[in-house]
Design a protein around this motif. Structure first.
Motif, short mmCIF file in Angstrom:
data_model
loop_
_atom_site.label_atom_id
_atom_site.label_comp_id
_atom_site.label_asym_id
_atom_site.label_seq_id
_atom_site.Cartn_x
_atom_site.Cartn_y
_atom_site.Cartn_z
N ILE A 157 0.84 -1.20 0.00
CA ILE A 157 0.00 0.00 0.00
C ILE A 157 0.87 1.25 0.00
O ILE A 157 0.61 2.21 -0.75
CB ILE A 157 -0.95 0.00 1.21
CG1 ILE A 157 -1.89 -1.20 1.17
CG2 ILE A 157 -1.76 1.30 1.25
CD1 ILE A 157 -2.76 -1.36 2.41
N LEU A 158 1.91 1.26 0.82
CA LEU A 158 2.79 2.43 0.88
C LEU A 158 3.48 2.66 -0.46
O LEU A 158 3.67 3.81 -0.87
CB LEU A 158 3.83 2.24 2.00
CG LEU A 158 3.27 2.27 3.43
CD1 LEU A 158 4.35 1.88 4.42
CD2 LEU A 158 2.68 3.62 3.77
N GLY A 159 3.85 1.58 -1.13
CA GLY A 159 4.45 1.73 -2.45
C GLY A 159 3.49 2.39 -3.43
O GLY A 159 3.90 3.26 -4.22
N TYR A 160 2.23 2.00 -3.35
CA TYR A 160 1.21 2.62 -4.21
C TYR A 160 1.03 4.09 -3.85
O TYR A 160 0.96 4.96 -4.73
CB TYR A 160 -0.10 1.86 -4.07
CG TYR A 160 -1.31 2.60 -4.57
CD1 TYR A 160 -1.44 2.98 -5.90
CD2 TYR A 160 -2.36 2.93 -3.70
CE1 TYR A 160 -2.56 3.66 -6.36
CE2 TYR A 160 -3.48 3.60 -4.14
CZ TYR A 160 -3.58 3.97 -5.47
OH TYR A 160 -4.69 4.65 -5.92
N ILE A 161 0.95 4.40 -2.55
CA ILE A 161 0.77 5.78 -2.12
C ILE A 161 1.89 6.68 -2.65
O ILE A 161 1.65 7.80 -3.11
CB ILE A 161 0.71 5.86 -0.58
CG1 ILE A 161 -0.55 5.18 -0.05
CG2 ILE A 161 0.77 7.32 -0.09
CD1 ILE A 161 -0.57 4.98 1.44
N MET B 289 -9.28 16.80 -1.64
CA MET B 289 -10.39 15.87 -1.87
C MET B 289 -9.90 14.46 -2.18
O MET B 289 -10.70 13.61 -2.56
CB MET B 289 -11.27 16.38 -3.01
CG MET B 289 -11.84 17.78 -2.78
SD MET B 289 -12.81 17.92 -1.24
CE MET B 289 -14.31 17.07 -1.72
N ASP B 290 -8.62 14.21 -1.99
CA ASP B 290 -8.07 12.87 -2.18
C ASP B 290 -8.31 12.05 -0.92
O ASP B 290 -7.85 12.42 0.16
CB ASP B 290 -6.58 12.93 -2.48
CG ASP B 290 -6.29 13.50 -3.87
OD1 ASP B 290 -7.21 13.47 -4.72
OD2 ASP B 290 -5.17 13.96 -4.11
N ALA B 291 -9.04 10.96 -1.05
CA ALA B 291 -9.52 10.23 0.12
C ALA B 291 -9.10 8.77 0.14
O ALA B 291 -8.90 8.15 -0.90
CB ALA B 291 -11.04 10.33 0.20
N TRP B 292 -9.00 8.27 1.35
CA TRP B 292 -8.82 6.84 1.61
C TRP B 292 -9.91 6.39 2.57
O TRP B 292 -10.31 7.14 3.46
CB TRP B 292 -7.44 6.56 2.22
CG TRP B 292 -6.36 6.48 1.19
CD1 TRP B 292 -5.80 7.52 0.50
CD2 TRP B 292 -5.71 5.30 0.74
NE1 TRP B 292 -4.84 7.05 -0.36
CE2 TRP B 292 -4.75 5.70 -0.23
CE3 TRP B 292 -5.82 3.95 1.06
CZ2 TRP B 292 -3.93 4.79 -0.87
CZ3 TRP B 292 -5.00 3.03 0.42
CH2 TRP B 292 -4.07 3.45 -0.54
N ILE B 293 -10.34 5.15 2.41
CA ILE B 293 -11.32 4.56 3.30
C ILE B 293 -10.69 3.37 4.02
O ILE B 293 -10.10 2.50 3.38
CB ILE B 293 -12.57 4.11 2.54
CG1 ILE B 293 -13.29 5.32 1.94
CG2 ILE B 293 -13.51 3.33 3.46
CD1 ILE B 293 -14.49 4.96 1.09
N GLY C 1 -7.98 4.80 -2.35
CA GLY C 1 -7.69 3.49 -1.78
C GLY C 1 -8.73 3.09 -0.75
O GLY C 1 -9.35 3.95 -0.10
N ASN C 2 -8.94 1.80 -0.62
CA ASN C 2 -9.94 1.24 0.29
C ASN C 2 -9.32 0.01 0.93
O ASN C 2 -8.83 -0.88 0.22
CB ASN C 2 -11.21 0.89 -0.50
CG ASN C 2 -12.34 0.42 0.38
OD1 ASN C 2 -12.30 0.54 1.59
ND2 ASN C 2 -13.38 -0.13 -0.25
N GLY D 224 -13.41 2.94 -5.85
CA GLY D 224 -12.17 3.69 -5.75
C GLY D 224 -11.11 3.11 -6.67
O GLY D 224 -11.33 2.16 -7.41
N SER D 225 -9.91 3.71 -6.58
CA SER D 225 -8.83 3.32 -7.50
C SER D 225 -8.20 1.98 -7.16
O SER D 225 -7.87 1.20 -8.05
CB SER D 225 -7.75 4.41 -7.49
OG SER D 225 -8.28 5.65 -7.92
N ARG D 226 -8.01 1.71 -5.87
CA ARG D 226 -7.37 0.46 -5.44
C ARG D 226 -8.04 -0.05 -4.18
O ARG D 226 -8.49 0.73 -3.33
CB ARG D 226 -5.88 0.67 -5.17
CG ARG D 226 -5.04 0.97 -6.37
CD ARG D 226 -4.87 -0.24 -7.27
NE ARG D 226 -4.20 -1.34 -6.63
CZ ARG D 226 -2.87 -1.53 -6.62
NH1 ARG D 226 -2.09 -0.65 -7.22
NH2 ARG D 226 -2.33 -2.57 -6.04
#
Length: 223
Positions: free
Chosen positions: A55-59, A70-74, A194-195, A209-211
């Motif tokens: 996940i950190l690599g993706y972030i 407005m960039d969100a994670w769930i 991300g979720n 979401g995207s991922r």
């Protein structure tokens, strides 16, 4: 040579995590000792660490939008942010049927410890300006304050919003409820990048979401 019982557990856990074992209600009794060993022996933590590293690599590859606010994670809550392992140990790691009253009494105590890898992920997201929404299937009417306090005491500070399941969603599946929450967030203008959740029902449905990232949980299934 892997003992027959351990071999069965490995196959069963793979089916669970791949969402091939559908609508299962309890952990097979022959898997009890292996679930315990998995959860307490270090492999569960190593699996979490590896997923969070992904996940950190993706972030770190995300290019912030012009309106990054407005960039969100769930993030899901139970067994994503905070752990119910101590409760499920008393339920033979899921071999006993789910006990709604017993779980409510446990949750009201507010003693769920943070899952370290996810707490680190949460803090990284907040520190880097993402809006983090914690979306839980817990009942707002009875468990809101206990959950708020539990999360705060475990270091989950700085999230955008903690969203509970209200009476209006009574009778709906977790997938339907969380899909609607995501739809509402997107309607507000948030981009779900991300979720993260321990149940497939956290990650399926609409407005995904995207991922999406599935965390391990061999102890129970939420439809």
């Amino acid at each position: 040579m892997i003992p027959e019982g351990a071999s069965y557990f490995l196959s069963w856990r793979l089916a669970v995590e791949a969402n091939n074992a559908r609508e299962w209600r309890t952990v097979p009794s022959q898997c009890l000792s292996y679930v315990e060993a998995y959860m307490l022996g270090g492999q569960y933590d190593r699996d979490l660490d590896l997923i969070v590293d992904q996940i950190l690599g993706y972030i770190n590859e995300i290019v912030p939008s012009d309106d990054g606010a407005m960039d969100a994670w769930i993030l899901d809550v139970d067994d994503t942010c905070i752990s119910n392992l101590f409760y499920y140990r008393g339920k033979r790691y899921g071999c006993d049927p789910f006990d709604p009253a017993g779980f409510k009494a446990w949750a009201l105590k507010g003693g769920c410890p943070a899952i370290p890898a996810v707490l680190g992920l949460f803090k990284y997201l907040v520190r880097n300006g993402f809006k983090v929404f914690l979306v839980t299937g817990r009942d707002q009417e009875t468990l809101d304050q206990a959950t708020i306090d539990n999360l705060h005491n475990q270091g989950f500070i700085g999230y955008e919003r903690l969203i509970f399941k209200t009476a209006g969603f009574k009778g709906q599946s977790a997938s339907a409820y969380k899909s609607e929450i995501r739809r509402r967030l997107e309607k507000e203008g948030y981009r779900i990048l991300g979720n993260v959740g321990d149940q497939w029902s956290d990650l399926q449905g609409e407005c995904l979401g995207s991922r999406a990232y599935k965390l391990p949980n061999p102890m129970y299934f939420v439809p």
